[in-house]
Design a protein around this motif. Sequence first.
Motif, short mmCIF file in Angstrom:
data_model
loop_
_atom_site.label_atom_id
_atom_site.label_comp_id
_atom_site.label_asym_id
_atom_site.label_seq_id
_atom_site.Cartn_x
_atom_site.Cartn_y
_atom_site.Cartn_z
N UNK A 116 -57.50 -38.36 5.83
CA UNK A 116 -57.75 -37.46 4.73
C UNK A 116 -57.35 -36.00 5.40
N UNK A 117 -56.51 -35.35 4.61
CA UNK A 117 -56.03 -34.10 4.97
C UNK A 117 -56.70 -33.05 4.44
N UNK A 118 -57.97 -33.23 3.84
CA UNK A 118 -58.62 -32.13 3.26
C UNK A 118 -58.08 -31.65 1.82
N UNK A 119 -58.86 -30.51 1.30
CA UNK A 119 -58.30 -30.18 0.01
C UNK A 119 -57.36 -29.19 -0.15
N UNK A 120 -56.66 -28.63 0.99
CA UNK A 120 -55.61 -27.93 0.70
C UNK A 120 -54.33 -28.76 1.71
N UNK A 121 -53.28 -28.36 1.16
CA UNK A 121 -52.04 -28.90 1.67
C UNK A 121 -51.54 -28.41 3.04
N UNK A 122 -52.11 -27.42 3.41
CA UNK A 122 -52.08 -26.81 4.81
C UNK A 122 -53.18 -26.96 5.51
N UNK A 123 -53.15 -26.46 6.89
CA UNK A 123 -54.11 -26.54 7.83
C UNK A 123 -55.44 -25.69 7.45
N UNK A 127 -58.01 -29.43 8.34
CA UNK A 127 -57.50 -30.51 8.41
C UNK A 127 -55.91 -30.42 8.18
N UNK A 128 -55.08 -31.27 8.84
CA UNK A 128 -53.87 -31.50 8.73
C UNK A 128 -53.29 -32.76 8.10
N UNK A 129 -52.31 -32.60 7.37
CA UNK A 129 -51.81 -33.81 6.40
C UNK A 129 -50.96 -34.85 7.59
N UNK A 130 -51.37 -36.13 7.51
CA UNK A 130 -50.71 -37.13 8.30
C UNK A 130 -49.52 -37.62 7.66
N UNK A 131 -49.29 -37.19 6.29
CA UNK A 131 -47.91 -37.75 5.70
C UNK A 131 -47.62 -39.23 5.94
N UNK A 132 -48.54 -40.14 5.72
CA UNK A 132 -48.32 -41.39 5.79
C UNK A 132 -48.05 -41.89 4.33
N UNK A 133 -47.02 -42.92 4.24
CA UNK A 133 -46.53 -43.56 3.11
C UNK A 133 -46.64 -45.04 3.24
N UNK A 134 -47.43 -45.56 2.39
CA UNK A 134 -47.52 -47.20 2.58
C UNK A 134 -46.30 -47.70 1.53
N UNK A 135 -45.31 -48.27 1.69
CA UNK A 135 -44.40 -49.12 0.89
C UNK A 135 -44.53 -50.34 0.64
N UNK A 136 -44.76 -50.78 -0.46
CA UNK A 136 -45.01 -52.21 -0.65
C UNK A 136 -43.81 -52.69 -1.65
N UNK A 137 -43.05 -53.84 -1.08
CA UNK A 137 -41.79 -54.20 -1.73
C UNK A 137 -42.22 -55.28 -3.03
N UNK A 138 -41.23 -55.15 -4.02
CA UNK A 138 -41.42 -56.06 -5.22
C UNK A 138 -41.91 -57.30 -4.84
N UNK A 139 -42.51 -58.06 -5.33
CA UNK A 139 -43.11 -59.58 -5.19
C UNK A 139 -43.81 -59.76 -4.23
N UNK A 140 -44.44 -58.65 -3.54
CA UNK A 140 -45.42 -58.78 -2.45
C UNK A 140 -46.93 -59.16 -2.96
N UNK A 223 -66.60 -44.42 6.10
CA UNK A 223 -66.79 -43.04 6.70
C UNK A 223 -66.36 -42.12 5.61
N UNK A 224 -67.04 -40.89 5.44
CA UNK A 224 -66.95 -40.00 4.17
C UNK A 224 -65.31 -39.83 3.97
N UNK A 225 -65.27 -40.10 2.80
CA UNK A 225 -63.59 -39.90 2.26
C UNK A 225 -63.62 -38.98 0.92
N UNK A 226 -62.87 -37.83 0.86
CA UNK A 226 -63.01 -37.13 -0.33
C UNK A 226 -61.70 -37.14 -1.15
N UNK A 227 -62.01 -36.44 -2.40
CA UNK A 227 -60.89 -36.04 -3.12
C UNK A 227 -61.29 -34.89 -3.93
N UNK A 228 -60.20 -34.20 -4.34
CA UNK A 228 -60.40 -32.78 -5.12
C UNK A 228 -59.95 -31.78 -4.17
#
Length: 524
Positions: A116-123, A127-140, A223-228
Amino acid sequence: MTNLSRSLILGSSLLALAACGPDEIASPGTGGNITINNPPATPTPTPMPTSAAVTPANGCPTIADAQGLTDEGTITGPEGEWRVCATPLRFNTSSTLPRIPGLLYRLPGEVNVGTDGGPTPDASDGLSDTNVELTIEPGVILYATGASFLNVTRGNSINAVGTSSRPIIFTSRDNILGLNNADSSGQWGGVVLSGRAPVTDCVAPGATPGTIACERQVEGAASPSFFGGATNNDSSGTMRFVQIRYSGFVLSGDNELQSLTTGGTGTGTSLSNIQSVNSSDDGVEFFGGFVNIKRLIVAGAEDDSLDTDTGVKANMQFVIAAQRAGIGDAIIEADSNNGLQDQTPRQNTTIANATFIQRKDGDQVVRIRGGTDYGLYNTLVWDASAGGTACIRIDLPETIRAAAAGLDDVGPPRFQSVALDCATDFRDGSSGVTAAQAEGIFDTGAGNNKSYVNTLVNGYLNGSGENGFAAIFDVTSLGTFFEASSFIGAVSASNDWTQGWTCDSSAVSFGNNTGACTSIPVFN
């Protein structure tokens, strides 16, 4: 046509189920089919072609995340034997899950994409963004069991883009084993997208709604995970041509997830061609933020099909929501701010080209309450139950008042070119809003029809009445998101967008696609 005449046509009765209000991102659950016009029988589904029984892949592929995948051996179902590769509990590095014949991916618990990178896109929030992208291929195909679910955390994203011939499938272990039937549900958590767009009903006392101080918690998380937050154009990624089957496991207490849950997602998030099958809670639930989704199918949800609340701004077009016989609550349940009607942002949801099929004796098909702003356009609402479930209910004076200055308010619900095929069109709401008031609001909209008899073919596809309905509302006037359409309802015969990527359930069957939802397709 009188209510008595319609009741005689519709036939026998079903049981009632009470409605629920909004809760946290995992909302609590709440506390036969009738055919009109004798449409042709649904065609026997043609499964995707297979070359032979499935044989397991030799091993698990290497992914970019150093934790790797865990080879858990094999699992055997009716389609054959599959290699099982368990994902990490948290993806710390952008990774791709490739499609490999004979291989399934397992979600071994609460699986988070990034931290979780927190409510702002900066630090500035610490909290700093980890910028992780999960790619799932077609048919998975990914499966899970029990309290396991996938959560895309703030500052991270998913790239789950299937195709019309190879959708991505999230499902349950029992589905893999061939143990499911038409009424199976609630066998794993679901998919959660957590973003940093504005929300209301803040978890922190005294926080101002719609600001970075206003967050809500993903319930059921280990563990606590938030949105907003306050980033309107935030992106949680893309999901396209995706099936999500048999979700809604009780995570803790009576907290359940939906097939797809969004929390504070921003306008940068892209959603289309999503099918929810037999969620034991809502089909989809959108908490705050912005949601733009086209070609959505909710089949057999056991609570509400479409649940929207906590200030969401949502646009939906080409939507099928169909209940199983005798199961489900409302097709629509809409609240603005969880009992705090004048918090801002105020929910404003617009749906165009929808087909709603209610098969459960209940309180109403569409419930709009809590001061929410809502619009239905070029939509067919069909009560196919036997007990005369009312089409529309509106609650609370704040929901029907004229637009109020300073309250992010656009006025009473909007209905344009909406056809009602119900024994009872309107019912009294709460706090003094009457059926007559709801009917008066409906009657102000151009092109509405309260005495419509649908001509749907095969339980979902527009017939002559829907294709020739007049007058059609020009939905392009609602904004650039909406595509021009010349019909009411979700699917025209000239453009059946359900074909190729969907599965068939007892709620709605499309034929000639990936087969029955109770089975697992084997893609060439």
